[in-house]
Design a protein around this motif. Sequence first.
Motif: not given
Length: 488
Positions: A7, A204, A207-208, A211, A293-294, A324
């Motif tokens: 990230l 995205k 981030v996934e 996470f 993140c969630r 984020l």
Amino acid sequence: MTDDVPLPAVWVVGLTGHRHLKNEEAVRALIREQVEVLSRTVRGRLAGCSSAAIGADMLFAETCAALNVPWKALLPFSTAEFKTDFSETQWAHAAELLEGAVETEVSGSAEDRTAAYLRCGLRTVDEADVMIAVWNGLPARGVGGTGDVVRYARQEKKPLILIHPENLRVEYERLPEAFSDPALDFLNDLAVARGTAQNNPSGKAQVEHFFREVDAVATRIAPRFRRWVAVSLLMNTTAVALTAAVIGLGLKSALLDLLALFLVAAATLAILYVKRQGAHETWMRCRVAAEMCRSALATWEFPTIVTPFWFQELPGLGRLGRSLRYLRLSNKPSNAGNVAEVKEHYLATRIGHQIEYFSERSRSLHAVVLVLTTLFWFFSIVAIGRGIFVATAGTKWFSPELGRIISSFLPFALPLIAGCALSLISIFDLHRQLARSKDMKLRLIAFREQILQSDNMVTLQNAVEKVEKLFAEEFLEWFVLSRDPRFQ
């Protein structure tokens, strides 16, 4: 600019400057040169932030567009009022720039135009990690001028790049050799150490991936930390029980003395190991980062950002919150206009999952509390009964060996076991956790009904903002605990 981490950190360069420039093209070239240098200096990605006024602001916005740097527009008041500062031709160009902004934020109102301009400049400084100021070095001629904004940036100790619009001299103040964030670097290193990678992830997907990695680290560490604390308490309790047996029963055993010493030493080393390894602090960081993140992923498809703004103001995790936010702003959702799909996705991935989580958590906590409470009351009642029995009947009914156990060992052992059970409930704050889990479940069920009844994006986002605020309050407690010196 480097993206060789799960990230990348986002660093924001803000701009303030004069409207009327004699050497506009030369200033444009210098602005571009400084933005390019910053892009190579930061460890991560660069984003821009400024107003869209005539002059330096427009040059900066154009530079960001040319270099594919995400640009956030900060306006002193509404676009309808802002438009009055431009000619028709100038506004057509400004409107085109605003159309390309990843976000447009209005910082004030037109009731007091000078105050609104100053507020907009101050807001730019607050948003930025480094400021570029196209400034002639003179005090502001009126409230809200470039000189006022530069003075505020200096007060805030922001790195400054000063471009003189007339002699074209460039000066630097507090500009570091490189921009890096230790907290986000730490989390990225943990994610890299897990040994998984993605091929050219972006937006995205990044981030996934991030996470999953920090959530896995938090999941792996948390149980180990709790076990070590519980094991330490149990070893100390066992050591005291052994000592009570040696004294109360008159046992002469070097082995028992050695075993008691070993248990006390092991209990102490267990806590020292946990503190030295920083397991608790690491868990807190990863847990809070994972929840941030969630939240971002669950609300990614909404037309506007729904997650709490103060994510990017958390000490130590502010860079993650800002990154984020800008990653989301730079990657527009694909189905933001479809209320039904956005609602269904949020209910399935956020509400439903969390209701199930808090339901299961309530059941497991209830079971643990029940067992420990039962142990406490059982051994407490037995201890009281033993005392009453010995006081009234004595131990003459038992053999000498059993009598010594009843009169000399059990007075220590029974309250000790009861106290150990009660201590475990207190150490892990089980009653509060249980009450909180039940309350969260009930509130989420109520919010689920509100979301189901939402038939447009405005009411849906309003309900979701309340839910995300509720979740944020939950993990903010973890964050506060993580900064307590007792847990360092």
